[in-house]
Design an enzyme around this catalytic site. Structure first.
Site, PDB file in Angstrom:
ATOM      1  N   THR A  73     -31.433   1.497  13.320  1.00 14.51           N
ATOM      2  CA  THR A  73     -31.284  -0.154  12.620  1.00 14.51           C
ATOM      3  C   THR A  73     -30.613  -0.261  13.798  1.00 14.51           C
ATOM      4  O   THR A  73     -29.940   0.181  15.030  1.00 14.51           O
ATOM      5  CB  THR A  73     -29.851  -0.502  11.900  1.00 14.51           C
ATOM      6  OG1 THR A  73     -29.495  -1.929  12.453  1.00 14.51           O
ATOM      7  CG2 THR A  73     -28.896   0.601  12.003  1.00 14.51           C
TER       8      THR A  73
ATOM      9  N   CYS B 172     -35.696  -4.819  14.806  1.00 15.79           N
ATOM     10  CA  CYS B 172     -34.774  -4.972  14.074  1.00 15.79           C
ATOM     11  C   CYS B 172     -36.215  -4.429  12.821  1.00 15.79           C
ATOM     12  O   CYS B 172     -37.139  -4.650  13.012  1.00 15.79           O
ATOM     13  CB  CYS B 172     -35.183  -6.184  13.303  1.00 15.79           C
ATOM     14  SG  CYS B 172     -34.276  -6.237  11.537  1.00 15.79           S
ATOM     15  N   THR B 173     -35.233  -3.546  12.617  1.00 16.90           N
ATOM     16  CA  THR B 173     -36.238  -2.251  11.818  1.00 16.90           C
ATOM     17  C   THR B 173     -37.011  -2.275  10.850  1.00 16.90           C
ATOM     18  O   THR B 173     -37.568  -2.185  10.178  1.00 16.90           O
ATOM     19  CB  THR B 173     -35.207  -1.067  11.648  1.00 16.90           C
ATOM     20  OG1 THR B 173     -34.491  -1.350  10.702  1.00 16.90           O
ATOM     21  CG2 THR B 173     -34.897  -0.730  12.480  1.00 16.90           C
TER      22      THR B 173
END
Length: 229
Positions: A83, A197-198
């Site tokens: 993350t 943002c993953t």
């Protein structure tokens, strides 16, 4: 082959992407039926999300430090925090374990530097876009100029992440908004845009825009593959 440690579950939707990308990367490098050696601890994201939005970062650090210790105990040779946002507490995690942490911002910055990019846009949670733990590392360590969307667009990006993408929802209206914001950043001089943002790579891919995108999930996963082999 080294054992890759994954600290996941933030959200599990994007951790699935890590697992897939890492194993595909190992197979591409080694062929045959090779797959990655992985030790993963997947946290319950709900209490962490509540601590994030209440500003209790020490509370999130305590949860992730315990989880990281479990990954280390399971035999991992190094750790990925899966993350972008929770790299805010990466220093606390690094201080609590003996194995190295492969920082997602470093992996991304190395790609930018290799491409000769100097000015980059950044999308992510409001925490990632507004606080210095991520932008500051890019600028201070790598000399990159980082631009972020305006306040209203930052709120759109943030809300889509937490109310849609973390639930696995990819809506066409949200994709259109993200692409609009990406184009705005390019108009402001960004040579590329970090999908910081993953989960964002679930919604927007390179084929959707002429603006160069850097998917941090894929970049981080590829860094892990190279470190493991």
């Amino acid at each position: 082959m080294k054992t890759i440690g994954l600290l996941g579950g933030m959200s599990w939707e994007s951790t699935v992407g890590y697992y897939k990308a890492i194993n595909e990367g190992v197979r591409a490098e080694l062929g045959d039926l090779h797959s990655a050696k992985i030790a993963m601890y997947s946290v319950d994201f709900s209490p962490i999300e509540k601590l994030q939005h209440s500003g209790d970062w020490q509370g999130t650090a305590e949860i992730l430090v315990d989880a990281a210790k479990n990954v280390e105990s399971a035999g991992a040779d190094f750790l990925l925090i899966c993350t972008n946002t929770m790299h805010k507490v990466a220093p606390q995690i690094e201080a609590s374990i003996a194995i190295p942490v492969l920082h997602i911002a470093d992996a991304t910055a190395e790609v930018l530097v290799a491409k000769g990019i100097k000015k980059v846009g950044l999308l992510g949670t409001a925490f990632t876009m507004e606080q210095p733990f991520y932008k500051g590392r890019l600028s201070e360590k790598y000399g990159l100029s980082v631009v972020v969307p305006n306040e209203s667009d930052r709120q759109i990006i943030h809300n889509v992440i937490y109310t849609e993408l973390c639930f696995g929802k990819c809506l066409s209206a949200s994709k259109a908004e993200y692409l609009r914001i990406i184009n705005t950043l390019a108009e402001q001089g960004a040579e590329a845009v970090i999908l910081g943002c993953t989960e964002i790579g679930m919604l927007v891919q390179q084929q959707d825009t002429s603006v160069t995108l850097l998917d941090t999930t894929y970049i981080h996963a590829q860094k892990a593959v190279k470190a493991a082999i």
